[in-house]
Design a protein around this motif. Sequence first.
Motif, PDB file in Angstrom:
ATOM      1  N   PHE A 195       0.837  -1.206   0.000  1.00 44.28           N
ATOM      2  CA  PHE A 195       0.000   0.000   0.000  1.00 44.28           C
ATOM      3  C   PHE A 195       0.873   1.257   0.000  1.00 44.28           C
ATOM      4  O   PHE A 195       0.537   2.261  -0.627  1.00 44.28           O
ATOM      5  CB  PHE A 195      -0.974   0.016   1.194  1.00 44.28           C
ATOM      6  CG  PHE A 195      -1.997   1.089   1.053  1.00 44.28           C
ATOM      7  CD1 PHE A 195      -3.116   0.893   0.263  1.00 44.28           C
ATOM      8  CD2 PHE A 195      -1.821   2.331   1.647  1.00 44.28           C
ATOM      9  CE1 PHE A 195      -4.048   1.917   0.067  1.00 44.28           C
ATOM     10  CE2 PHE A 195      -2.746   3.358   1.465  1.00 44.28           C
ATOM     11  CZ  PHE A 195      -3.861   3.144   0.676  1.00 44.28           C
ATOM     12  N   ASP A 196       1.997   1.180   0.677  1.00 46.73           N
ATOM     13  CA  ASP A 196       2.938   2.309   0.683  1.00 46.73           C
ATOM     14  C   ASP A 196       3.435   2.598  -0.739  1.00 46.73           C
ATOM     15  O   ASP A 196       3.599   3.761  -1.124  1.00 46.73           O
ATOM     16  CB  ASP A 196       4.111   1.967   1.615  1.00 46.73           C
ATOM     17  CG  ASP A 196       4.999   3.154   1.938  1.00 46.73           C
ATOM     18  OD1 ASP A 196       4.510   4.297   1.897  1.00 46.73           O
ATOM     19  OD2 ASP A 196       6.182   2.933   2.261  1.00 46.73           O
ATOM     20  N   VAL A 197       3.664   1.539  -1.513  1.00 48.75           N
ATOM     21  CA  VAL A 197       4.087   1.724  -2.914  1.00 48.75           C
ATOM     22  C   VAL A 197       3.029   2.532  -3.664  1.00 48.75           C
ATOM     23  O   VAL A 197       3.333   3.521  -4.342  1.00 48.75           O
ATOM     24  CB  VAL A 197       4.298   0.359  -3.616  1.00 48.75           C
ATOM     25  CG1 VAL A 197       4.583   0.575  -5.110  1.00 48.75           C
ATOM     26  CG2 VAL A 197       5.422  -0.423  -2.962  1.00 48.75           C
ATOM     27  N   MET A 279       2.166   0.515  11.937  1.00 47.99           N
ATOM     28  CA  MET A 279       3.035   0.373  10.769  1.00 47.99           C
ATOM     29  C   MET A 279       2.770   1.509   9.785  1.00 47.99           C
ATOM     30  O   MET A 279       1.647   2.007   9.687  1.00 47.99           O
ATOM     31  CB  MET A 279       2.769  -0.973  10.070  1.00 47.99           C
ATOM     32  CG  MET A 279       3.186  -2.165  10.899  1.00 47.99           C
ATOM     33  SD  MET A 279       2.623  -3.711  10.139  1.00 47.99           S
ATOM     34  CE  MET A 279       3.667  -3.752   8.700  1.00 47.99           C
ATOM     35  N   HIS A 280       3.812   1.851   9.049  1.00 47.44           N
ATOM     36  CA  HIS A 280       3.703   2.974   8.105  1.00 47.44           C
ATOM     37  C   HIS A 280       2.544   2.758   7.115  1.00 47.44           C
ATOM     38  O   HIS A 280       1.718   3.656   6.899  1.00 47.44           O
ATOM     39  CB  HIS A 280       5.041   3.115   7.374  1.00 47.44           C
ATOM     40  CG  HIS A 280       5.081   4.198   6.357  1.00 47.44           C
ATOM     41  ND1 HIS A 280       4.814   5.516   6.654  1.00 47.44           N
ATOM     42  CD2 HIS A 280       5.351   4.166   5.029  1.00 47.44           C
ATOM     43  CE1 HIS A 280       4.921   6.239   5.554  1.00 47.44           C
ATOM     44  NE2 HIS A 280       5.243   5.447   4.553  1.00 47.44           N
ATOM     45  N   GLY A 281       2.458   1.571   6.549  1.00 47.00           N
ATOM     46  CA  GLY A 281       1.399   1.279   5.571  1.00 47.00           C
ATOM     47  C   GLY A 281       0.015   1.315   6.202  1.00 47.00           C
ATOM     48  O   GLY A 281      -0.964   1.712   5.558  1.00 47.00           O
ATOM     49  N   ALA A 283      -0.819   3.250   8.734  1.00 43.47           N
ATOM     50  CA  ALA A 283      -1.121   4.673   8.963  1.00 43.47           C
ATOM     51  C   ALA A 283      -1.660   5.323   7.689  1.00 43.47           C
ATOM     52  O   ALA A 283      -2.523   6.203   7.744  1.00 43.47           O
ATOM     53  CB  ALA A 283       0.136   5.402   9.444  1.00 43.47           C
ATOM     54  N   LEU A 284      -1.162   4.874   6.543  1.00 41.91           N
ATOM     55  CA  LEU A 284      -1.637   5.428   5.273  1.00 41.91           C
ATOM     56  C   LEU A 284      -3.007   4.861   4.903  1.00 41.91           C
ATOM     57  O   LEU A 284      -3.929   5.596   4.534  1.00 41.91           O
ATOM     58  CB  LEU A 284      -0.636   5.107   4.163  1.00 41.91           C
ATOM     59  CG  LEU A 284       0.756   5.727   4.310  1.00 41.91           C
ATOM     60  CD1 LEU A 284       1.726   5.092   3.324  1.00 41.91           C
ATOM     61  CD2 LEU A 284       0.688   7.232   4.106  1.00 41.91           C
ATOM     62  N   ALA A 285      -3.126   3.543   5.014  1.00 36.68           N
ATOM     63  CA  ALA A 285      -4.378   2.885   4.595  1.00 36.68           C
ATOM     64  C   ALA A 285      -5.563   3.380   5.422  1.00 36.68           C
ATOM     65  O   ALA A 285      -6.687   3.477   4.913  1.00 36.68           O
ATOM     66  CB  ALA A 285      -4.239   1.370   4.710  1.00 36.68           C
TER      67      ALA A 285
HETATM   68 FE   LIG Z   1       5.896   5.829   2.556  1.00 35.49          FE
END
Ligand SMILES: [Fe+2]
Length: 388
Positions: A195-197, A279-281, A283-285
């Motif tokens: 998802f980060d990608v 996790m970073h991903g 937090a974005l999702a």
């Molecule tokens: Fe990122």
Amino acid sequence: MKNFDYHQPTEIRFGRGRVNEVGETVARFGKRCLLVTVTSFPEIEPTYEKVKDSLRAAGVEVAHFDKVLPNPTTDIVTQGTEMAKEHNADVVLGVGGGSSMDTAKAIAVEATHEGTAWDYLFFRDTQPSEKTLPIIEVTTTSGTGSNVTQVAVITNPAEKYKSAIYNSIIYPDVSIVDPELMLTVPEHITASTGFDVFAHAFESYIHPNGSPYTDLMATESIHLVAKYLTVAVKDGSNLEARTWMAWADTLAGLCIANAGVTLPHGIGMAMSGIYPHVMHGEALAVVYPAIMRYRYRSDVKIFAELGRIFNSDLVRESNEVAAEKSCEAIDDFVKDIGMWIRLENLKIPEDELKALAEASLVLPDYKNHPRVASLEDVYELLKKSHKS
Ligand SMILES: [Fe+2]
């Protein structure tokens, strides 16, 4: 066409089996290597052994710092720096996900400069110099893009703040991307990093610093994520899906190195700074669905294009309809990869959302957005992301 610059000094070695070249690669830069990783676990142990064997075969003496944690802290960087100095390391090799690669970069700075890596954050007057040790990265996830960027994200627990060194000097000298190393990445990490990608590619696509060059890579990356991430999540051993995701990650990394990220990353960085278990991903999702709805009207053409990549039925719709429906398309994508999360699931209390909103506006990322959010806007977005 607008004028633009493009800079990318990292040598990329991409493909299956390329990890076996790590020894000869490192030996070009030094003979005493600090290997930087997380603590070993059964799935990663063969990779570590392969890397060490390759280093020894090339005549490189290796010290292994294996104490990296997710969202690496200033303390971890300092521990690694002490080992680098004891070993008299002349090259740093990060093997792992973004945390290991970023820690390797920060150690390469701290081991050669006064003070600590925290003294060299992007906004400081003092910046890392040519003294920085050579940096080689081997990525084992797809990914964070860190293997091709000039960014090292670190967290200062005392300040509850996550920030970054951002300087051309920490571009890795060489990045080895071997999709075979990714076959054992667990489902949730595949989804989260994947998802980060997507976020890197899409945020670069809408970023004011984007260019025809980064647009080309960003759209290709989004197409690949839409096609292969769900496959990689459901069947981690699918080498074709892993290979295309590794390429999507590399492309998206090249994008953020030259364009950048926007509001979701501003919020995500703040979230993991205050709540390091997130996790970073994740937090974005957690914030993407609300942010999609907040901003799709700001550039109907781009959001329509995004919607059509994830839902080909939208080809028949007008841009206005496709842009609106891009929100549902991203919802479905997030659900398909098992990343449909709410802030309450991440144990972030509702009464702390105001402070999180304030922290989200500390980094400048939020300004690089077609619709620049106010503090109240971010607070509303977080409230919408809190409960189902
Ligand atoms: Fe990122």
